[in-house]
Structure formats: structure tokens, C-alpha cells
Design an enzyme around this catalytic site. Structure first.
Site, PDB file in Angstrom:
ATOM      1  N   ASP A  96      45.651  39.133  42.119  1.00 32.49           N
ATOM      2  CA  ASP A  96      45.334  38.235  43.232  1.00 32.49           C
ATOM      3  C   ASP A  96      45.370  39.062  44.520  1.00 32.49           C
ATOM      4  O   ASP A  96      46.402  39.160  45.194  1.00 32.49           O
ATOM      5  CB  ASP A  96      46.335  37.088  43.279  1.00 32.49           C
ATOM      6  N   VAL A  97      44.231  39.668  44.832  1.00 34.93           N
ATOM      7  CA  VAL A  97      44.154  40.605  45.959  1.00 34.93           C
ATOM      8  C   VAL A  97      43.259  40.092  47.084  1.00 34.93           C
ATOM      9  O   VAL A  97      43.346  40.561  48.217  1.00 34.93           O
ATOM     10  CB  VAL A  97      43.661  41.991  45.491  1.00 34.93           C
ATOM     11  N   LYS A  98      42.353  39.151  46.772  1.00 32.30           N
ATOM     12  CA  LYS A  98      41.463  38.521  47.756  1.00 32.30           C
ATOM     13  C   LYS A  98      40.796  39.561  48.664  1.00 32.30           C
ATOM     14  O   LYS A  98      40.770  39.414  49.882  1.00 32.30           O
ATOM     15  CB  LYS A  98      42.222  37.489  48.578  1.00 32.30           C
ATOM     16  N   ARG A  99      40.234  40.567  48.057  1.00 31.02           N
ATOM     17  CA  ARG A  99      39.631  41.662  48.801  1.00 31.02           C
ATOM     18  C   ARG A  99      38.133  41.437  49.004  1.00 31.02           C
ATOM     19  O   ARG A  99      37.492  40.694  48.283  1.00 31.02           O
ATOM     20  CB  ARG A  99      39.843  42.981  48.045  1.00 31.02           C
TER      21      ARG A  99
END
Length: 296
Positions: A96-99
């Protein structure tokens, strides 16, 4: 390596659990055995214990890098170590990095997140679509090349999301629905759909109201939904059920705080010393509650 969506759907069926546990450690909420002043050691031991407690119950774990980054590179390395531990336990790991960023920067983010053969590399990553294909494309291409997955943010669980996602465009679609249409186009491109009928390109979709959730589900037939908001954020099992198709496929529900900090809940107040048992029991209840409303 088998197609990501096929691996995920098979793992969900094998465990009879369309859910994943989110690992979002907070130093101040760790149970008593931890001294709460050494995040490198504490996060690794606590995270390993959480993984051990739920590994036979769920198909996947979602590890949020934001909870590791404030403590510096050594604790970020713990994120990678926990990824490896979870994968060695047979769990799929969603980073879960939302990059995302402009193309050449996004390519580096994608390389760091989805490329390589090490167990420390996640099976999938969350991605922000605000840059359009320039930002998302490198992740999708890395996922397709490496038999991994991407979950693109479409409808998020935070209250102010409607300030952007709920805006109505000239064609009558909301911004959220337009993004859903784009994600489906990316998902359905050549070589991205597995034998399961689902793509390596999925979507983060939190149910906000019945009408919007049904509409978004219809716009993305080839996308597996990663569904946040259950438990501590207030989404109920009946609400998340609308993210699934009638056959019970097409989504995986995430819960973090309601599971990993279960020992803080009043109903477990007499079991504080059995914090791992509390986590496990909360996970069992989580699986059962979602299964109850999603099985055809």
C-alpha cells in the site's frame, strides 16, 4: 509465474476468505510486550506476530509503507522484511504505497515496488491515478511484465473524497466514474486479463452509497476491487458486499485497525495478555462477517 489476478482469485477460493488484513503499525498502540521506543525491533516482531496469527485464515496482507517511513530507512527496510515473511508464509502481499508521478519518476517508483524476484517485492501495489496514464502506465507495465498487480485508486474511504471524486463532468459522469472507465480500459488491454476473467489492473473502491457502488462495479467488469473502509472506518459487511459480483467474486475487503489492534477493544479487555489470540479471533470474525453477505 502465474497471472496475478488468477493467483489472487485462487488464493481467495482456497482460504474461503475474500479479505485481507492491513498491517498499519502504530508505535503507541503496540501491546505491552513491546517497549514502544524501538520501532525497528518492535515493528518487525509485532508485524511477524500479526502475520503468523492470520496466515492460515486470509489469502493476502496489505502492508502500508506510510507507517514505516517516519522512522527512517532502517524501519523502511522492516517493511520489506515483513513483505518477505508474509510471502514465505504463502500470503500475497499488497504494497500500500499509493505512488505515481510524471512518467520517468513513476518508472522508478514502479521499479522499486514491483520489479525483481526477491520475496521482499510485493505482489501488487496501490497507485494514484491523478497523473493519468503517464503516472499509472509504468506500474501497469511493470506488473504485466513481472506477473504482479496494480490497484488504482477510484473511490476512496475518506470523507472529503467527494470534493474531487464526486464532481460531475459535462458528460454526466462523476470524476470517480470517469476514472473507473479509464481503469477498465487499461485493465482490458491486450495481455492483461487472466484465465479468471480478471485483469492485473484492479481498483481501490470503498462503498460510499448503494447507487455509486453499483455503478462503479458495472463500469469495471474485469477489475478486482480492493475494498477499504471496513471495521474501524465504519463500512459494514452489507455495504462492502456491493463491491462483489453476484457470483461472489471480484473483490477483496481490507481491514486494518479492527483486526491488528483488536486487543484494545472492550470485548477483549479480559484478554489483554493474549493479544495475538485477540488478533486471530478478530480476523476469524472479519472473514465470517464478509462471507456471510458475499457468498451466493
Amino acid at each position: 509465474m502465474e497471472h496475478f489476478a488468477d493467483r489472487l482469485t485462487a488464493a481467495i477460493k482456497a482460504k474461503n476468505a475474500p479479505v485481507c488484513v492491513g498491517l498499519d503499525p502504530l508505535i503507541e498502540r503496540l501491546p505491552k510486550p513491546f517497549n514502544r521506543i524501538a520501532p525497528i525491533k518492535d515493528f518487525e516482531q509485532y508485524g511477524s506476530a500479526v502475520i503468523e496469527a492470520v496466515a492460515d485464515l486470509v489469502p493476502a496482507i496489505k502492508i502500508n509503507i506510510a507507517f514505516f517511513e517516519p522512522y527512517g530507512p532502517s524501519v523502511v527496510e522492516t517493511y520489506r522484511q515483513l513483505t518477505a515473511i508474509a510471502r514465505q508464509k504463502g500470503l500475497l502481499v499488497i504494497g500500500d504505497v499509493k505512488r505515481a508521478d510524471i512518467g520517468h519518476t513513476s518508472a522508478q517508483y514502479a521499479k522499486a515496488t514491483l520489479e525483481g524476484d526477491s520475496f521482499e517485492v510485493a505482489d501488487a501495489a496501490t497507485v494514484n491515478p491523478y497523473f493519468g496514464w503517464d503516472g499509472v502506465g509504468p506500474f501497469v507495465e511493470a506488473a504485466q511484465k513481472n506477473s504482479r498487480g496494480v490497484f488504482v485508486l477510484v473511490q476512496t474511504s475518506n470523507e472529503s473524497a467527494s470534493q474531487v471524486q464526486g464532481l460531475t463532468l459535462q458528460n454526466g459522469q462523476t470524476v470517480c466514474q470517469h476514472v473507473a472507465t479509464l481503469v477498465q480500459e487499461w485493465a482490458a488491454a491486450s495481455g492483461r486479463i487472466g484465465n479468471s476473467g480478471y485483469s492485473c489492473v484492479g481498483a481501490v473502491v470503498s462503498p460510499r452509497d448503494l447507487e455509486s457502488t453499483i455503478k462503479i462495479r458495472s463500469l469495471m467488469p474485469n477489475c478486482i476491487f480492493l475494498v477499504p473502509g471496513f471495521g474501524a472506518q465504519g463500512r459494514t459487511a452489507d455495504e462492502v458486499a456491493k463491491c462483489f459480483k453476484p457470483d461472489g467474486s471480484g473483490a477483496i475487503v481490507a481491514a486494518s485497525r479492527s483486526v491488528i489492534f483488536a486487543y484494545d477493544e472492550p470485548k477483549y479487555k479480559d484478554r489483554k495478555d493474549d493479544w495475538k489470540g485477540c488478533i486471530r479471533d478478530a480476523c476469524i470474525n472479519f472473514v465470517q462477517s464478509v462471507n456471510l453477505v458475499t457468498r451466493p
